[in-house]
Design a protein around this motif. Sequence first.
Motif, PDB file in Angstrom:
ATOM      1  N   GLU A 179     -32.815  34.967  36.285  1.00 25.75           N
ATOM      2  CA  GLU A 179     -33.616  33.781  36.598  1.00 25.75           C
ATOM      3  C   GLU A 179     -32.805  32.532  36.312  1.00 25.75           C
ATOM      4  O   GLU A 179     -32.102  32.459  35.292  1.00 25.75           O
ATOM      5  N   PHE A 233     -38.451  41.039  32.102  1.00 23.32           N
ATOM      6  CA  PHE A 233     -39.416  40.017  32.513  1.00 23.32           C
ATOM      7  C   PHE A 233     -40.042  39.317  31.313  1.00 23.32           C
ATOM      8  O   PHE A 233     -40.081  38.072  31.242  1.00 23.32           O
ATOM      9  N   ASN A 234     -40.518  40.068  30.326  1.00 23.50           N
ATOM     10  CA  ASN A 234     -41.167  39.457  29.160  1.00 23.50           C
ATOM     11  C   ASN A 234     -40.180  38.668  28.309  1.00 23.50           C
ATOM     12  O   ASN A 234     -40.507  37.580  27.809  1.00 23.50           O
ATOM     13  N   SER A 237     -39.391  35.351  29.847  1.00 18.50           N
ATOM     14  CA  SER A 237     -40.492  34.404  29.644  1.00 18.50           C
ATOM     15  C   SER A 237     -40.429  33.768  28.256  1.00 18.50           C
ATOM     16  O   SER A 237     -40.618  32.548  28.101  1.00 18.50           O
ATOM     17  N   ARG A 240     -37.410  31.341  28.168  1.00 17.72           N
ATOM     18  CA  ARG A 240     -37.673  30.135  28.963  1.00 17.72           C
ATOM     19  C   ARG A 240     -38.623  29.184  28.237  1.00 17.72           C
ATOM     20  O   ARG A 240     -38.430  27.960  28.263  1.00 17.72           O
ATOM     21  N   ASN A 241     -39.639  29.709  27.568  1.00 17.69           N
ATOM     22  CA  ASN A 241     -40.565  28.856  26.833  1.00 17.69           C
ATOM     23  C   ASN A 241     -39.858  28.122  25.694  1.00 17.69           C
ATOM     24  O   ASN A 241     -40.105  26.924  25.460  1.00 17.69           O
TER      25      ASN A 241
END
Length: 270
Positions: A179, A233-234, A237, A240-241
Amino acid sequence: LLLVEDVVCSFHSLSSLLLVMSAAPASSSSSSSSADAAATAAALEDDQMLIDDKDFESHFDAADDADHANAASGLPVAIFPKTSTQGLVKFEMRKIVVPFNRITPLKTKWSQICTPIVHDLKLQIRFNTKSRSIEIRSSRYTEEESSLQKAADFVKAFTLGFELEDALALIRLDDLFLESFQVDDVRMLAGDHMGRAVGRVAGKDGRTKFAIENTTRTRIVIADKNIHILGSFNNISLARNAICQLILGSPPSKVYAKLRTVATRLSERT
């Protein structure tokens, strides 16, 4: 004389009565036999409408014999496609443009890049010097349709700045993703504000970035205002946060506290 005549008349009436009684069962037996004959005819017609398994087998055997005879005589024979996916993969191609700053590392690691793509994924790869891009395409030896996308993700990760060993995980594992986003996507900054935001994400000597990587089990590349994250994926996330909070101005100590909480939760799950 009168007595004799009465006896003769009674005898004739008795004989006629016996004849009528004997004719009645004959007619009933003939009607029952005709009904049985009609039932048997209907049953025969029904049997003719049924299909026996032996008829099916003989029909297909005759069809096979006809195909063999046509093949021997040179006539065309019906050929059905294979049911397996092997050999039916479409010929497709992916093109990945290489930045100028990654051409030298590409030349150094070229043999290590080609080995998993050619030997493991059964693909073809080359470097186009005119367009400065890596071209990957499937071949007749390619077994899986997802191999081309895996190889493209692997090369893309290397050109973005990830280490070769980290990029190889995209080929080995199926639950890894890549990503990318920019600092402007989180907050519009310009000038020194942009530099300070990138500095908060990286930290002194890259400590903040390493802390986020080790806690969320991801890999992060910061290239100017572009940020690339490699992981599940997790985990992507979570990373990114944390990066978005740093860009928005949260102090690193607060982000570290949240990362410790995340680390303890992940350790409890494992």
